[in-house]
Design a protein around this motif. Structure first.
Motif, PDB file in Angstrom:
ATOM      1  N   GLY A   1      46.045 -47.419  61.193  1.00  0.00           N
ATOM      2  CA  GLY A   1      45.406 -46.110  61.033  1.00  0.00           C
ATOM      3  C   GLY A   1      46.246 -45.003  60.425  1.00  0.00           C
ATOM      4  O   GLY A   1      45.721 -43.932  60.149  1.00  0.00           O
ATOM      5  N   VAL A   2      47.549 -45.232  60.223  1.00  0.00           N
ATOM      6  CA  VAL A   2      48.389 -44.155  59.660  1.00  0.00           C
ATOM      7  C   VAL A   2      48.721 -44.474  58.200  1.00  0.00           C
ATOM      8  O   VAL A   2      49.578 -45.312  57.915  1.00  0.00           O
ATOM      9  CB  VAL A   2      49.724 -44.025  60.422  1.00  0.00           C
ATOM     10  CG1 VAL A   2      50.457 -42.747  59.979  1.00  0.00           C
ATOM     11  CG2 VAL A   2      49.517 -44.017  61.910  1.00  0.00           C
ATOM     12  N   PHE A   3      48.024 -43.815  57.290  1.00  0.00           N
ATOM     13  CA  PHE A   3      48.328 -44.027  55.870  1.00  0.00           C
ATOM     14  C   PHE A   3      47.976 -42.772  55.099  1.00  0.00           C
ATOM     15  O   PHE A   3      47.355 -41.845  55.640  1.00  0.00           O
ATOM     16  CB  PHE A   3      47.566 -45.257  55.324  1.00  0.00           C
ATOM     17  CG  PHE A   3      46.077 -45.199  55.463  1.00  0.00           C
ATOM     18  CD1 PHE A   3      45.283 -44.625  54.474  1.00  0.00           C
ATOM     19  CD2 PHE A   3      45.441 -45.721  56.581  1.00  0.00           C
ATOM     20  CE1 PHE A   3      43.893 -44.570  54.603  1.00  0.00           C
ATOM     21  CE2 PHE A   3      44.046 -45.671  56.718  1.00  0.00           C
ATOM     22  CZ  PHE A   3      43.276 -45.095  55.728  1.00  0.00           C
ATOM     23  N   GLY A   4      48.360 -42.726  53.839  1.00  0.00           N
ATOM     24  CA  GLY A   4      48.126 -41.547  53.024  1.00  0.00           C
ATOM     25  C   GLY A   4      46.796 -41.640  52.288  1.00  0.00           C
ATOM     26  O   GLY A   4      45.723 -41.592  52.893  1.00  0.00           O
TER      27      GLY A   4
ATOM     28  N   LEU B   1      52.326 -52.175  49.035  1.00  0.00           N
ATOM     29  CA  LEU B   1      53.474 -51.401  48.535  1.00  0.00           C
ATOM     30  C   LEU B   1      53.058 -50.041  47.956  1.00  0.00           C
ATOM     31  O   LEU B   1      53.844 -49.102  47.944  1.00  0.00           O
ATOM     32  CB  LEU B   1      54.277 -52.217  47.518  1.00  0.00           C
ATOM     33  CG  LEU B   1      55.004 -53.429  48.137  1.00  0.00           C
ATOM     34  CD1 LEU B   1      55.775 -54.199  47.059  1.00  0.00           C
ATOM     35  CD2 LEU B   1      55.944 -53.013  49.270  1.00  0.00           C
ATOM     36  N   GLN B   2      51.833 -49.951  47.491  1.00  0.00           N
ATOM     37  CA  GLN B   2      51.339 -48.652  47.025  1.00  0.00           C
ATOM     38  C   GLN B   2      51.267 -47.662  48.200  1.00  0.00           C
ATOM     39  O   GLN B   2      51.687 -46.500  48.086  1.00  0.00           O
ATOM     40  CB  GLN B   2      49.956 -48.854  46.413  1.00  0.00           C
ATOM     41  CG  GLN B   2      49.283 -47.554  46.089  1.00  0.00           C
ATOM     42  CD  GLN B   2      48.757 -47.566  44.666  1.00  0.00           C
ATOM     43  OE1 GLN B   2      48.884 -48.555  43.951  1.00  0.00           O
ATOM     44  NE2 GLN B   2      48.182 -46.473  44.248  1.00  0.00           N
ATOM     45  N   SER B   3      50.748 -48.136  49.308  1.00  0.00           N
ATOM     46  CA  SER B   3      50.683 -47.270  50.497  1.00  0.00           C
ATOM     47  C   SER B   3      52.083 -46.986  51.037  1.00  0.00           C
ATOM     48  O   SER B   3      52.323 -45.934  51.632  1.00  0.00           O
ATOM     49  CB  SER B   3      49.825 -47.922  51.588  1.00  0.00           C
ATOM     50  OG  SER B   3      48.487 -48.009  51.151  1.00  0.00           O
TER      51      SER B   3
ATOM     52  N   GLY C   1      53.919 -49.844  59.523  1.00  0.00           N
ATOM     53  CA  GLY C   1      53.921 -50.914  58.540  1.00  0.00           C
ATOM     54  C   GLY C   1      53.762 -50.465  57.102  1.00  0.00           C
ATOM     55  O   GLY C   1      53.718 -51.288  56.185  1.00  0.00           O
ATOM     56  N   TYR C   2      53.679 -49.139  56.893  1.00  0.00           N
ATOM     57  CA  TYR C   2      53.667 -48.629  55.523  1.00  0.00           C
ATOM     58  C   TYR C   2      54.943 -47.835  55.238  1.00  0.00           C
ATOM     59  O   TYR C   2      54.974 -47.014  54.315  1.00  0.00           O
ATOM     60  CB  TYR C   2      52.431 -47.769  55.266  1.00  0.00           C
ATOM     61  CG  TYR C   2      51.130 -48.534  55.291  1.00  0.00           C
ATOM     62  CD1 TYR C   2      50.922 -49.623  54.441  1.00  0.00           C
ATOM     63  CD2 TYR C   2      50.101 -48.187  56.162  1.00  0.00           C
ATOM     64  CE1 TYR C   2      49.732 -50.336  54.462  1.00  0.00           C
ATOM     65  CE2 TYR C   2      48.904 -48.882  56.189  1.00  0.00           C
ATOM     66  CZ  TYR C   2      48.730 -49.953  55.338  1.00  0.00           C
ATOM     67  OH  TYR C   2      47.553 -50.658  55.356  1.00  0.00           O
TER      68      TYR C   2
ATOM     69  N   ASN D   1      42.192 -49.990  57.548  1.00  0.00           N
ATOM     70  CA  ASN D   1      43.357 -49.814  56.670  1.00  0.00           C
ATOM     71  C   ASN D   1      42.864 -49.516  55.258  1.00  0.00           C
ATOM     72  O   ASN D   1      41.705 -49.752  54.943  1.00  0.00           O
ATOM     73  CB  ASN D   1      44.257 -51.068  56.720  1.00  0.00           C
ATOM     74  CG  ASN D   1      43.718 -52.212  55.888  1.00  0.00           C
ATOM     75  OD1 ASN D   1      43.753 -52.193  54.660  1.00  0.00           O
ATOM     76  ND2 ASN D   1      43.174 -53.229  56.555  1.00  0.00           N
ATOM     77  N   PRO D   2      43.740 -48.971  54.399  1.00  0.00           N
ATOM     78  CA  PRO D   2      43.275 -48.517  53.081  1.00  0.00           C
ATOM     79  C   PRO D   2      43.068 -49.637  52.060  1.00  0.00           C
ATOM     80  O   PRO D   2      42.476 -49.401  51.008  1.00  0.00           O
ATOM     81  CB  PRO D   2      44.415 -47.604  52.616  1.00  0.00           C
ATOM     82  CG  PRO D   2      45.630 -48.148  53.305  1.00  0.00           C
ATOM     83  CD  PRO D   2      45.151 -48.647  54.637  1.00  0.00           C
ATOM     84  N   GLY D   3      43.570 -50.857  52.367  1.00  0.00           N
ATOM     85  CA  GLY D   3      43.512 -51.913  51.363  1.00  0.00           C
ATOM     86  C   GLY D   3      42.372 -52.888  51.562  1.00  0.00           C
ATOM     87  O   GLY D   3      41.691 -53.283  50.612  1.00  0.00           O
ATOM     88  N   THR D   4      42.160 -53.290  52.817  1.00  0.00           N
ATOM     89  CA  THR D   4      41.207 -54.376  53.035  1.00  0.00           C
ATOM     90  C   THR D   4      40.064 -54.027  53.978  1.00  0.00           C
ATOM     91  O   THR D   4      39.141 -54.828  54.123  1.00  0.00           O
ATOM     92  CB  THR D   4      41.918 -55.634  53.608  1.00  0.00           C
ATOM     93  OG1 THR D   4      42.391 -55.326  54.934  1.00  0.00           O
ATOM     94  CG2 THR D   4      43.088 -56.070  52.755  1.00  0.00           C
TER      95      THR D   4
END
Ligand code: NIG
Ligand code: FE
Length: 410
Positions: free
Chosen positions: A78-81, A108-110, A146-147, A322-325
């Motif tokens: 839950g913690v991402f940009g 890796l982008q995140s 994890g980011y 999550n922002p990717g999947t």
């Protein structure tokens, strides 16, 4: 005291995960009342029996709908940009998740984003997203780091989780996922990163008390079974419980490793093998399934939820937010997908987001049930029949949430 609910789904029973056939056995009461004392549930039973339970005045709150134990989202990042819209678009054009990652997108982008972003900004973004999860009924939310993939950036994520945990109505359960990917600066010396995780990052996270568990993305091309064993063994030595992203896209024996290590959970499992299913069924490790992820990735396959339950495993469901999947903030949507994509029955899905999700976080002793002594986390759904919560696909029917005995602001 809460009264007037059309049904109260208690999920009452032993303080442990339900496995196999037990997953479909949930208690549903009518004309019931729930007595709350401070932050705990004092009693649940027929409204007519309240007098015998409690002498003296009671503050009655009349509710309209179906009461459930607070839902537990036992797997989020839950913690991402920023959202990863370019990844999404590339996938629409047919490029797959791993190819996008190999081309510099993906996790890796995140990581670049989180490393560069000030903590206050990360906190503001995360606050809004976790509030949305809570509005969908998730009163307990596991949140992974994890980011960062370097000590300070990982600690920054974990501090955001701690700060928001003190502020938000939901309980946040922090997990250290420094082994989410090998960071770019260690690509040619991955053994050094594993060593850094084991000898510096895990001890620091444990010393600061910023995580309860440690997770590893155990997947061909990310961390091998051997590396995952090494990292999780170090984590256990430092007092953390362990979990695994196992057999997500390609099977490599992650489920078997989770069982071997006595992990709280093995998560994803879309590519689990038959021996992996047997290993989980024979263990206390909860199989956490994340059907929204496979849907968002456009995959046609899903984890074998039905076979896991029929083999006697304990299954839980989570968003994998999550922002990717899996950019979904709705656990009720995941419940719908549990029925339509995994072949689970409604009762199994409810067990999967309550008792079994609590067990996947090591919290089955006092969360996941409406029962005397349990934490008074409750969800009200504006429906007539409890099964509707998994039926109205993508439409949140949650109308009120209580945590530790208090109503959360809408
Ligand atoms: O659970 N599998 C690894 N981690 C996430 C994806 C994270 C991302 O793409 O940002 C997952 O699917
Ligand atoms: Fe995940």
């Amino acid at each position: 005291m809460l009264v007037g609910a059309r049904q109260v789904v208690t999920c009452r029973g032993p303080a442990r995960a339900r496995r196999g056939r037990e997953m479909a056995e949930i208690e549903v009461l009518r004309d019931a009342a729930v007595l709350i004392d401070g932050d705990r549930i004092a009693w649940v039973g027929p409204r007519a029996d309240v007098g015998a339970q409690h002498a003296g005045p009671l503050r009655e709150v009349e509710v309209n709908g179906v009461l459930f134990p607070g839902f537990i989202d036992c797997h989020t990042h839950g913690v991402f940009g920023a959202p990863r819209l370019d990844d999404h678009e590339r996938r629409a054009l047919g490029v797959d998740y791993r190819a996008i990652a190999a081309a510099g997108g993906g996790i890796l982008q995140s990581v670049r984003d989180v490393r560069a972003r000030p903590e206050a900004e990360l906190e503001a973004l995360t606050r809004a997203r976790l509030a949305a999860l809570l509005a969908g009924g998730s009163t307990t939310i596991e949140v992974k780091s994890g980011y960062g993939l370097e000590l300070e950036a990982e600690l920054k994520q974990l501090r955001v989780i701690k700060t928001l945990g003190e502020e938000l109505c939901a309980t946040l359960v922090p997990t250290f996922l420094g082994a989410h990917e090998v960071p770019p600066e260690y690509r040619s010396k991955r053994a050094d990163y594993v060593q850094l995780l084991c000898e510096e990052m895990i001890p620091a996270v444990s010393r600061e008390g910023l995580a309860r568990s440690c997770d590893v993305f155990c997947e061909p091309g990310v961390f091998s079974v051997q590396e995952s064993r090494q990292i999780l063994t170090a984590a256990r030595r430092h007092g953390l419980t362990v979990k695994l992203h196992a057999d997500e896209l390609e099977g490599s024996g992650g489920a078997e490793l989770a069982a071997e290590l006595g992990a709280l959970s093995a998560d994803h499992l879309a590519a689990i093998s038959d021996p992996g299913i047997r290993a989980l069924a024979a263990s206390d490790t909860v199989a956490v399934l994340l059907p929204a992820t496979m849907i968002f990735l456009g995959k046609r396959s899903q984890a074998p939820g039905r076979r896991l339950i029929d083999a006697g495993a304990a299954v839980a469901l989570a968003t994998d937010f999550n922002p990717g999947t899996s950019p979904t903030m709705s656990l009720p949507l995941v419940m719908t997908l549990g029925v339509s994509q995994l072949g689970l029955r409604h009762a199994e899905v409810v067990t999967g987001v309550t008792i079994n999700a609590a067990a996947a976080l090591g919290l089955a002793a006092d969360r996941g049930q409406i029962a005397a002594g349990y934490v008074a986390d409750l969800v009200l759904a504006a429906v007539d029949d409890w099964r509707e919560v998994a039926y109205w696909m993508g439409t949140d029917v949650v109308s009120a949430v209580w945590t530790a005995g208090s109503a959360c602001p809408a």
